[in-house]
Write a protein that holds these residues in place. Structure first.
Motif, PDB file in Angstrom:
ATOM      1  N   ASP A 135     -12.186  -0.619  -4.722  1.00 14.61           N
ATOM      2  CA  ASP A 135     -11.320  -1.791  -4.766  1.00 14.61           C
ATOM      3  C   ASP A 135     -10.637  -1.805  -6.133  1.00 14.61           C
ATOM      4  OD1 ASP A 135     -10.313  -4.396  -5.250  1.00 14.61           O
ATOM      5  OD2 ASP A 135     -11.794  -5.319  -3.948  1.00 14.61           O
ATOM      6  N   GLN A 168       0.840  -1.187   0.000  1.00 14.64           N
ATOM      7  CA  GLN A 168       0.000   0.000   0.000  1.00 14.64           C
ATOM      8  C   GLN A 168       0.878   1.241   0.000  1.00 14.64           C
ATOM      9  OE1 GLN A 168      -3.387   0.821   0.030  1.00 14.64           O
ATOM     10  NE2 GLN A 168      -3.582  -1.242  -0.791  1.00 14.64           N
ATOM     11  N   HIS A 169       0.475   2.223  -0.797  1.00 18.81           N
ATOM     12  CA  HIS A 169       1.252   3.458  -0.850  1.00 18.81           C
ATOM     13  C   HIS A 169       1.065   4.247   0.441  1.00 18.81           C
ATOM     14  CE1 HIS A 169       1.775   2.441  -4.969  1.00 18.81           C
ATOM     15  NE2 HIS A 169       0.513   2.627  -5.280  1.00 18.81           N
ATOM     16  N   ASP A 181      -4.345   6.572  -3.979  1.00 17.87           N
ATOM     17  CA  ASP A 181      -3.706   5.679  -3.013  1.00 17.87           C
ATOM     18  C   ASP A 181      -2.334   6.215  -2.622  1.00 17.87           C
ATOM     19  OD1 ASP A 181      -5.769   3.857  -2.839  1.00 17.87           O
ATOM     20  OD2 ASP A 181      -4.898   2.420  -4.242  1.00 17.87           O
ATOM     21  N   GLU A 204      -8.670   8.848   0.746  1.00 14.27           N
ATOM     22  CA  GLU A 204      -9.697   7.817   0.724  1.00 14.27           C
ATOM     23  C   GLU A 204     -10.610   7.985  -0.493  1.00 14.27           C
ATOM     24  OE1 GLU A 204     -11.897   7.679   4.331  1.00 14.27           O
ATOM     25  OE2 GLU A 204     -10.115   7.659   5.616  1.00 14.27           O
ATOM     26  N   VAL A 212      -7.354   6.238  -9.153  1.00 13.19           N
ATOM     27  CA  VAL A 212      -7.314   5.509  -7.882  1.00 13.19           C
ATOM     28  C   VAL A 212      -5.876   5.229  -7.454  1.00 13.19           C
ATOM     29  CG1 VAL A 212      -7.842   3.265  -6.810  1.00 13.19           C
ATOM     30  CG2 VAL A 212      -9.618   4.498  -8.078  1.00 13.19           C
ATOM     31  N   TRP A 213      -5.033   4.850  -8.414  1.00 12.83           N
ATOM     32  CA  TRP A 213      -3.618   4.610  -8.093  1.00 12.83           C
ATOM     33  C   TRP A 213      -2.978   5.867  -7.509  1.00 12.83           C
ATOM     34  CZ3 TRP A 213      -0.717   0.194  -8.151  1.00 12.83           C
ATOM     35  CH2 TRP A 213       0.669   0.335  -8.070  1.00 12.83           C
TER      36      TRP A 213
END
Length: 319
Positions: free
Chosen positions: A288, A11-12, A279, A284, A275-276
């Motif tokens: 998924d 996770q970033h 993250d 938030e 999303v990438w």
């Protein structure tokens, strides 16, 4: 195909001061409407329904489903009423639809929608080509649509196209764009989405335009951004908007879409790429990524071509 995390990345973690960014971003997913409307091959209503179902299962909560424009304008969306009738209403998921006029509103109300969007132009040239109206005439057309929708308890979003430039008039004047946007908000739109319709914006232009809206007294909370990736600037433009306080971002799964007025346009900002980045910034969003990548791989197979999303390309290979 199942996406593979080939690099096994963890996770970033936030790369910048989180106080300078929104804690959470609402992703306004437009793949089923803006993404598919330019497809030359008609996509079946069953495929559209399954696409929306998969997007919702991936955690997206705002899914712009279709448009009640004339089938002569957009044959791809001629099945709008059929699609909405077959679409299960999931708790916490919104399904906005685009309407061009009062007839479109009538059809949307008949279909039981709770959210509509109207689409105006920031330039005279595009207003005439897209709506066959002058700048002033487009607002006159939208006034009863917004009024009646609000009276019926519907939420109303306003899209403003060509906010950074158009093919006929060149770079857009921020003051003129701001004035057009204020007119949509004054009509009663709850949110204004600023569109880079042909994908020519740069971060400096984004900063300037958002500052212009702030000077005009428009709260950042009322603004969203809608970037196309023609020149590869969609993510950097989005990051600039986030740093300015914008917390609603339009995007399309798999980078679907394009603009008929910019032949090299690669489509909307890809939701997976967004999303990438979110993250990596520790913001938030509730999506998924693996499920979203699988969805875009599935849709790409049905369209018969690879996804335009870099993240889908990286994570969605054969397994």
């Amino acid at each position: 195909m199942t996406p593979v995390r080939t690099l096994g990345l963890p996770q970033h973690s936030p790369a910048v001061d989180p106080g300078a960014l929104p804690a959470r971003v609402t992703i306004w997913e437009v793949g089923a409407r803006d993404g598919l409307q330019n497809e030359s091959t008609v996509v079946g209503v069953d495929v559209k329904q399954e696409f929306l179902r998969r997007l919702a299962a991936a955690g997206l909560t705002v899914l712009e489903a279709t448009s009640f424009v004339s089938p002569r304008w957009v044959p791809q969306l001629a099945d709008a009423a059929e699609l909405l009738a077959a679409l299960p209403r999931l708790p916490g998921v919104r399904y906005p639809v685009l309407v061009p006029n009062e007839r479109g509103l009538d059809r949307a109300v008949e279909a039981g929608v709770a959210d509509i969007a109207i689409f105006a132009s920031a330039t005279e040239s595009f207003a005439r080509r897209n709506l066959n109206r002058s700048m002033d005439e487009q607002f006159a057309m939208f006034e009863p649509v917004v009024r009646r929708a609000r009276e019926a308890g519907l939420r109303v979003r306003g899209y403003l196209s060509m906010c950074f430039g158009d093919p006929w008039e060149g770079p857009a004047d921020p003051a003129s764009v701001t004035a057009a946007g204020r007119r949509l908000l004054d009509l009663g739109c709850e949110q204004l989405s600023l569109g880079d319709t042909i994908g020519v914006a740069t971060p400096g232009q984004v900063e300037t335009l958002l500052r212009s809206f702030g000077t005009a007294g428009v709260p950042t909370a009322q603004l969203a951004v809608h970037f196309h990736d023609t020149y590869g600037q969609a993510l950097s433009n989005t990051y600039t908007a986030l740093r300015a306080g914008v917390s609603t971002v339009d995007s399309a799964a798999g980078g679907l879409g394009g603009c008929p007025f910019a032949g090299s346009a690669t489509g909307n900002l890809a939701t997976e790429d967004l999303v990438w980045m979110l993250d990596g910034l520790g913001i938030e969003h509730g999506v998924d990524l693996d499920a979203l990548v699988r969805t875009s791989v599935w849709m790409a197979e049905r369209l018969g071509r690879p996804s335009a999303s870099r993240v889908v390309t990286a994570l969605g290979g054969d397994s």
